[in-house]
Design a protein around this motif. Structure first.
Motif, mmCIF file in Angstrom:
data_model
loop_
_atom_site.group_PDB
_atom_site.id
_atom_site.type_symbol
_atom_site.label_atom_id
_atom_site.label_comp_id
_atom_site.label_asym_id
_atom_site.label_seq_id
_atom_site.Cartn_x
_atom_site.Cartn_y
_atom_site.Cartn_z
ATOM 1 N N ARG A 62 0.859 -1.194 0.000
ATOM 2 C CA ARG A 62 0.000 0.000 0.000
ATOM 3 C C ARG A 62 0.889 1.235 0.000
ATOM 4 N NH1 ARG A 62 -5.538 -1.186 2.284
ATOM 5 N NH2 ARG A 62 -5.742 1.050 2.403
ATOM 6 N N MET A 63 0.464 2.260 -0.717
ATOM 7 C CA MET A 63 1.260 3.479 -0.867
ATOM 8 C C MET A 63 1.589 4.108 0.486
ATOM 9 S SD MET A 63 1.920 4.100 -4.119
ATOM 10 C CE MET A 63 2.027 5.864 -4.398
ATOM 11 N N VAL A 90 6.860 -0.054 -12.180
ATOM 12 C CA VAL A 90 5.800 -0.373 -11.214
ATOM 13 C C VAL A 90 4.449 -0.060 -11.851
ATOM 14 C CG1 VAL A 90 7.230 0.139 -9.172
ATOM 15 C CG2 VAL A 90 5.743 1.897 -10.106
ATOM 16 N N ARG A 91 3.406 -0.567 -11.221
ATOM 17 C CA ARG A 91 2.044 -0.188 -11.594
ATOM 18 C C ARG A 91 1.271 0.023 -10.302
ATOM 19 N NH1 ARG A 91 1.841 -5.751 -12.235
ATOM 20 N NH2 ARG A 91 0.132 -6.707 -11.074
ATOM 21 N N ARG A 92 0.180 0.729 -10.403
ATOM 22 C CA ARG A 92 -0.682 0.932 -9.236
ATOM 23 C C ARG A 92 -1.941 0.092 -9.380
ATOM 24 N NH1 ARG A 92 0.259 7.334 -8.014
ATOM 25 N NH2 ARG A 92 1.388 7.448 -9.960
ATOM 26 N N ASN A 93 -2.370 -0.461 -8.262
ATOM 27 C CA ASN A 93 -3.611 -1.249 -8.210
ATOM 28 C C ASN A 93 -4.453 -0.774 -7.038
ATOM 29 O OD1 ASN A 93 -2.799 -2.901 -10.306
ATOM 30 N ND2 ASN A 93 -2.313 -4.650 -9.005
ATOM 31 N N GLN A 94 -5.763 -0.896 -7.183
ATOM 32 C CA GLN A 94 -6.654 -0.692 -6.038
ATOM 33 C C GLN A 94 -6.411 -1.829 -5.060
ATOM 34 O OE1 GLN A 94 -7.732 2.695 -6.755
ATOM 35 N NE2 GLN A 94 -9.134 1.849 -5.246
ATOM 36 N N CYS A 95 -6.415 -1.536 -3.779
ATOM 37 C CA CYS A 95 -6.232 -2.573 -2.762
ATOM 38 C C CYS A 95 -7.434 -3.494 -2.755
ATOM 39 C CB CYS A 95 -6.044 -1.951 -1.380
ATOM 40 S SG CYS A 95 -4.496 -1.056 -1.238
ATOM 41 N N SER A 96 -7.170 -4.769 -2.783
ATOM 42 C CA SER A 96 -8.261 -5.740 -2.827
ATOM 43 C C SER A 96 -8.964 -5.866 -1.478
ATOM 44 C CB SER A 96 -7.728 -7.105 -3.270
ATOM 45 O OG SER A 96 -6.707 -7.535 -2.398
ATOM 46 N N GLU A 97 -8.271 -5.536 -0.374
ATOM 47 C CA GLU A 97 -8.872 -5.713 0.952
ATOM 48 C C GLU A 97 -10.056 -4.790 1.181
ATOM 49 O OE1 GLU A 97 -5.259 -4.471 1.271
ATOM 50 O OE2 GLU A 97 -4.893 -6.416 0.407
ATOM 51 N N SER A 103 -2.183 0.390 -4.034
ATOM 52 C CA SER A 103 -0.925 -0.312 -3.823
ATOM 53 C C SER A 103 -0.002 -0.070 -5.003
ATOM 54 C CB SER A 103 -1.147 -1.822 -3.696
ATOM 55 O OG SER A 103 -1.820 -2.119 -2.512
ATOM 56 N N ALA A 104 1.301 -0.026 -4.718
ATOM 57 C CA ALA A 104 2.318 -0.028 -5.760
ATOM 58 C C ALA A 104 2.754 -1.471 -5.931
ATOM 59 C CB ALA A 104 3.497 0.839 -5.349
ATOM 60 N N VAL A 105 2.908 -1.892 -7.189
ATOM 61 C CA VAL A 105 3.267 -3.268 -7.505
ATOM 62 C C VAL A 105 4.486 -3.247 -8.418
ATOM 63 C CG1 VAL A 105 2.501 -5.439 -8.524
ATOM 64 C CG2 VAL A 105 0.839 -3.937 -7.384
ATOM 65 N N LEU A 106 5.506 -4.003 -8.060
ATOM 66 C CA LEU A 106 6.703 -4.126 -8.887
ATOM 67 C C LEU A 106 6.394 -5.056 -10.061
ATOM 68 C CD1 LEU A 106 9.762 -3.434 -9.095
ATOM 69 C CD2 LEU A 106 10.201 -5.523 -7.787
#
Length: 157
Positions: A62-63, A90-97, A103-106
């Protein structure tokens, strides 16, 4: 709040050691940053973010947690992530929780960039720091810095 009036002035030896620490950390970090920028077009701050992401489950953090982990403001991390995102690192995703956080994702490409940059960084740490510190001095430095972190942040890294 109580104001302290008993300033514990540094003696000459403490002043010398303190200034050596400041100067040493500055030139070390500048050189490590320069090596990464020259060879991989990454800053030390960007490299640290990639390391944190690579160590996280699913290479995702998470950011807000990422900003706390690298001790940067959220806005600074957001700006850095934007630059890394443009480069496909990286890319950004909405947090699934909860769907509210980001979230930042490598990415796989980002992991490949990190793998190459890690050789440069670790070689630099070894050549510039480890080679200049006898093992007992290096261990003492680690113990002191762990106590500083614990005192100022109440946590261990």
């Amino acid at each position: 709040m109580t104001t302290r009036t008993d300033t514990p002035w540094l003696d000459q030896e403490q002043q010398h050691i303190w200034r050596s620490l400041l100067g040493g950390v500055t030139v070390l970090m500048d050189q490590l940053d320069r090596d990464l920028r020259t060879q991989h077009d990454l800053s030390m701050g960007e490299y640290e973010i990639l390391v944190r992401l690579s160590e996280a489950p699913d290479r995702s953090i998470r950011m807000a947690e990422l900003a706390a982990a690298v001790a940067h403001s959220r806005s600074r991390v957001t700006h850095t992530i934007s630059r890394l995102e443009r480069d496909g690192i990286v890319r950004r995703n909405q947090c699934s929780e909860d769907g509210r956080g980001v979230s930042a994702v490598l990415t796989d490409h980002g992991f490949s960039v990190l793998e190459k940059a890690a050789h440069t960084h670790v070689r630099g740490v070894h050549d510039y720091l480890i080679e200049n510190a006898p093992p007992e001095d290096f261990a003492a430095l680690g113990r002191v810095m762990e106590r500083v972190i614990a005192t100022l942040h109440g946590r261990r890294f």
